[in-house]
Scaffold this motif. Sequence first.
Motif, mmCIF file in Angstrom:
data_model
loop_
_atom_site.group_PDB
_atom_site.id
_atom_site.type_symbol
_atom_site.label_atom_id
_atom_site.label_comp_id
_atom_site.label_asym_id
_atom_site.label_seq_id
_atom_site.Cartn_x
_atom_site.Cartn_y
_atom_site.Cartn_z
ATOM 1 N N ASP A 183 40.813 -22.491 34.419
ATOM 2 C CA ASP A 183 40.109 -22.849 33.177
ATOM 3 C C ASP A 183 38.635 -23.145 33.436
ATOM 4 O OD1 ASP A 183 43.096 -23.840 32.894
ATOM 5 O OD2 ASP A 183 42.318 -23.486 30.871
ATOM 6 N N LEU A 184 37.796 -22.598 32.587
ATOM 7 C CA LEU A 184 36.363 -22.909 32.623
ATOM 8 C C LEU A 184 35.984 -23.433 31.246
ATOM 9 C CD1 LEU A 184 33.676 -22.618 34.344
ATOM 10 C CD2 LEU A 184 33.264 -20.559 32.995
ATOM 11 N N SER A 185 35.426 -24.635 31.206
ATOM 12 C CA SER A 185 35.058 -25.250 29.929
ATOM 13 C C SER A 185 33.539 -25.238 29.792
ATOM 14 C CB SER A 185 35.591 -26.682 29.864
ATOM 15 O OG SER A 185 37.003 -26.648 30.028
ATOM 16 N N LEU A 186 33.066 -24.677 28.685
ATOM 17 C CA LEU A 186 31.618 -24.477 28.510
ATOM 18 C C LEU A 186 30.981 -25.758 27.967
ATOM 19 C CD1 LEU A 186 31.710 -20.827 27.126
ATOM 20 C CD2 LEU A 186 31.465 -21.599 29.496
ATOM 21 N N THR A 187 30.779 -26.681 28.880
ATOM 22 C CA THR A 187 30.282 -28.012 28.515
ATOM 23 C C THR A 187 28.761 -28.071 28.433
ATOM 24 O OG1 THR A 187 30.467 -28.487 30.861
ATOM 25 C CG2 THR A 187 32.237 -29.295 29.466
ATOM 26 N N ASN A 188 28.074 -27.204 29.179
ATOM 27 C CA ASN A 188 26.593 -27.238 29.229
ATOM 28 C C ASN A 188 26.082 -28.667 29.385
ATOM 29 O OD1 ASN A 188 25.653 -24.439 28.791
ATOM 30 N ND2 ASN A 188 26.876 -24.640 26.917
ATOM 31 N N HIS A 189 26.720 -29.417 30.254
ATOM 32 C CA HIS A 189 26.442 -30.863 30.318
ATOM 33 C C HIS A 189 25.276 -31.247 31.214
ATOM 34 C CE1 HIS A 189 28.896 -29.853 33.774
ATOM 35 N NE2 HIS A 189 28.323 -30.884 34.378
ATOM 36 N N PHE A 214 14.184 -36.973 42.674
ATOM 37 C CA PHE A 214 14.547 -35.625 42.204
ATOM 38 C C PHE A 214 15.889 -35.619 41.460
ATOM 39 C CE2 PHE A 214 11.572 -32.367 43.641
ATOM 40 C CZ PHE A 214 10.713 -33.143 44.408
ATOM 41 N N GLU A 215 16.697 -36.641 41.679
ATOM 42 C CA GLU A 215 18.002 -36.675 41.012
ATOM 43 C C GLU A 215 17.887 -36.928 39.513
ATOM 44 O OE1 GLU A 215 20.833 -39.122 43.128
ATOM 45 O OE2 GLU A 215 20.555 -37.979 44.972
ATOM 46 N N LEU A 216 16.685 -37.181 39.039
ATOM 47 C CA LEU A 216 16.547 -37.336 37.580
ATOM 48 C C LEU A 216 16.976 -36.061 36.859
ATOM 49 C CD1 LEU A 216 13.694 -35.847 36.389
ATOM 50 C CD2 LEU A 216 12.663 -37.779 37.563
ATOM 51 N N PHE A 217 16.783 -34.929 37.519
ATOM 52 C CA PHE A 217 17.195 -33.662 36.898
ATOM 53 C C PHE A 217 18.708 -33.589 36.682
ATOM 54 C CE2 PHE A 217 13.109 -32.366 38.778
ATOM 55 C CZ PHE A 217 12.538 -31.699 37.710
ATOM 56 N N ASP A 218 19.459 -34.397 37.422
ATOM 57 C CA ASP A 218 20.920 -34.348 37.343
ATOM 58 C C ASP A 218 21.494 -35.201 36.219
ATOM 59 O OD1 ASP A 218 21.044 -32.722 39.591
ATOM 60 O OD2 ASP A 218 21.106 -34.433 40.965
ATOM 61 N N LEU A 219 20.669 -36.011 35.581
ATOM 62 C CA LEU A 219 21.209 -36.893 34.537
ATOM 63 C C LEU A 219 21.903 -36.053 33.474
ATOM 64 C CD1 LEU A 219 18.206 -39.367 34.274
ATOM 65 C CD2 LEU A 219 20.526 -39.934 35.044
ATOM 66 N N PRO A 220 23.171 -36.394 33.174
ATOM 67 C CA PRO A 220 23.926 -35.549 32.242
ATOM 68 C C PRO A 220 23.379 -35.606 30.817
ATOM 69 C CG PRO A 220 25.225 -37.451 32.955
ATOM 70 C CD PRO A 220 23.973 -37.470 33.767
ATOM 71 N N PHE A 221 23.444 -34.490 30.157
ATOM 72 C CA PHE A 221 23.003 -34.347 28.760
ATOM 73 C C PHE A 221 21.554 -34.808 28.570
ATOM 74 C CE2 PHE A 221 27.619 -34.598 28.575
ATOM 75 C CZ PHE A 221 27.916 -33.515 27.759
ATOM 76 N N LEU A 222 20.735 -34.586 29.577
ATOM 77 C CA LEU A 222 19.334 -35.014 29.501
ATOM 78 C C LEU A 222 18.491 -34.008 28.726
ATOM 79 C CD1 LEU A 222 17.191 -37.054 30.608
ATOM 80 C CD2 LEU A 222 16.833 -35.453 32.483
ATOM 81 N N PHE A 223 18.722 -32.728 28.999
ATOM 82 C CA PHE A 223 17.885 -31.676 28.412
ATOM 83 C C PHE A 223 18.644 -30.973 27.290
ATOM 84 C CE2 PHE A 223 16.640 -31.721 33.004
ATOM 85 C CZ PHE A 223 15.351 -32.199 32.833
ATOM 86 N N ASP A 224 18.001 -30.842 26.138
ATOM 87 C CA ASP A 224 18.641 -30.120 25.035
ATOM 88 C C ASP A 224 18.639 -28.624 25.292
ATOM 89 O OD1 ASP A 224 19.182 -32.389 23.659
ATOM 90 O OD2 ASP A 224 17.310 -32.362 22.517
ATOM 91 N N ASP A 225 17.594 -28.149 25.931
ATOM 92 C CA ASP A 225 17.483 -26.711 26.196
ATOM 93 C C ASP A 225 16.477 -26.500 27.324
ATOM 94 O OD1 ASP A 225 14.979 -27.131 25.035
ATOM 95 O OD2 ASP A 225 15.674 -26.513 23.065
ATOM 96 N N LEU A 226 16.243 -25.223 27.656
ATOM 97 C CA LEU A 226 15.344 -24.938 28.779
ATOM 98 C C LEU A 226 13.890 -25.283 28.452
ATOM 99 C CD1 LEU A 226 16.903 -21.650 30.194
ATOM 100 C CD2 LEU A 226 16.994 -23.939 31.199
#
Length: 299
Positions: free
Chosen positions: A193-199, A70-82
């Motif tokens: 500070d909040l940085s909008l990384t959408n990572h 299930f941790e595959l969902f956590d891979l950073p920058f995996l999904f471009d969008d929903l």
Amino acid sequence: MVAEETPKGLAANRFKVLVEQRSGGRIGVQVFPNGQLYGDHDEMQALELGAVDLVAPSLSKFGRIGLPEFELFDLPFLFDDLNAVRRITQGPLGQKLLQALPRQGLVGLGYFDNGFKQMSANRPLLEPGDFVGLRMRVQASRVIAAQMRALGAQPVTLAFSETRLALAAGVVDGTENPVSNFWTQAMHEAQTDLSLTNHGYLGYAVVTNERFWQHLQPADRTLINQALQESLAFANQIADTQNDQALQALRQAGTTRIHSLNSGQRERLRQAVQPVQQQLARRIGPRWMKDLQQALRQA
Ligand code: LMR
């Protein structure tokens, strides 16, 4: 775990209304928000023991109970969008993941979104160098821990309910979450500070105990499942708006500087965490990784 005004909270309340209406009040649903009953450490055990009947943990919390795929969902920058997320959660790979749950005595009933995560700390986090030396609270996911390490930060696994206090006390320096969680937990009171990384992506699976599920009358099971599927679709519809509204409220509160990243900054963050895919491929499982890449390519 989370507040009522989050995608998960609103979906849970919708589920309650639908089930109670359609069963004419014969089936009651009690919703416990804000970790009132259990925390990250014991909610699965509570489900196993039948102390609760349904939980909706984030997908990042299944690795610790023996389901690292299930941790595959956590891979950073995996999904471009929903839409890319949907290709997994509503496709064969998502189904296959749910079919792994009976291994732990669980039945998976579906997925839903919170949305994309942002980074917070008491400084802007725009470049890989900005993370160096920071203690960042993470969920109990090895992939997320590896992501923080790749950025030069030190990951600290903490329960969600402990995070705000840990930030306020300086036990940790920063964290990641979608804005709806950040705002409703008042983390802005402890972060400048909040940085909008959408990572990265934060989503959930609704799980129930196999014994409970099989014990239901078939007609009730159908009623409950139908109400649940409608509630999950509802959550997916409102998740974006909830995060937008939380961001607006945060801007108005004025406690926290909000930073957008330019494409160069985002690309450098992406590059810095690139090795995580390879490092964690073995934990997630090479088969799962292959299926994942294939599903994402089928755009
Ligand atoms: C977290 O622990 O940060 C999230 O999983 C909380 C949640 O349930 O959204």
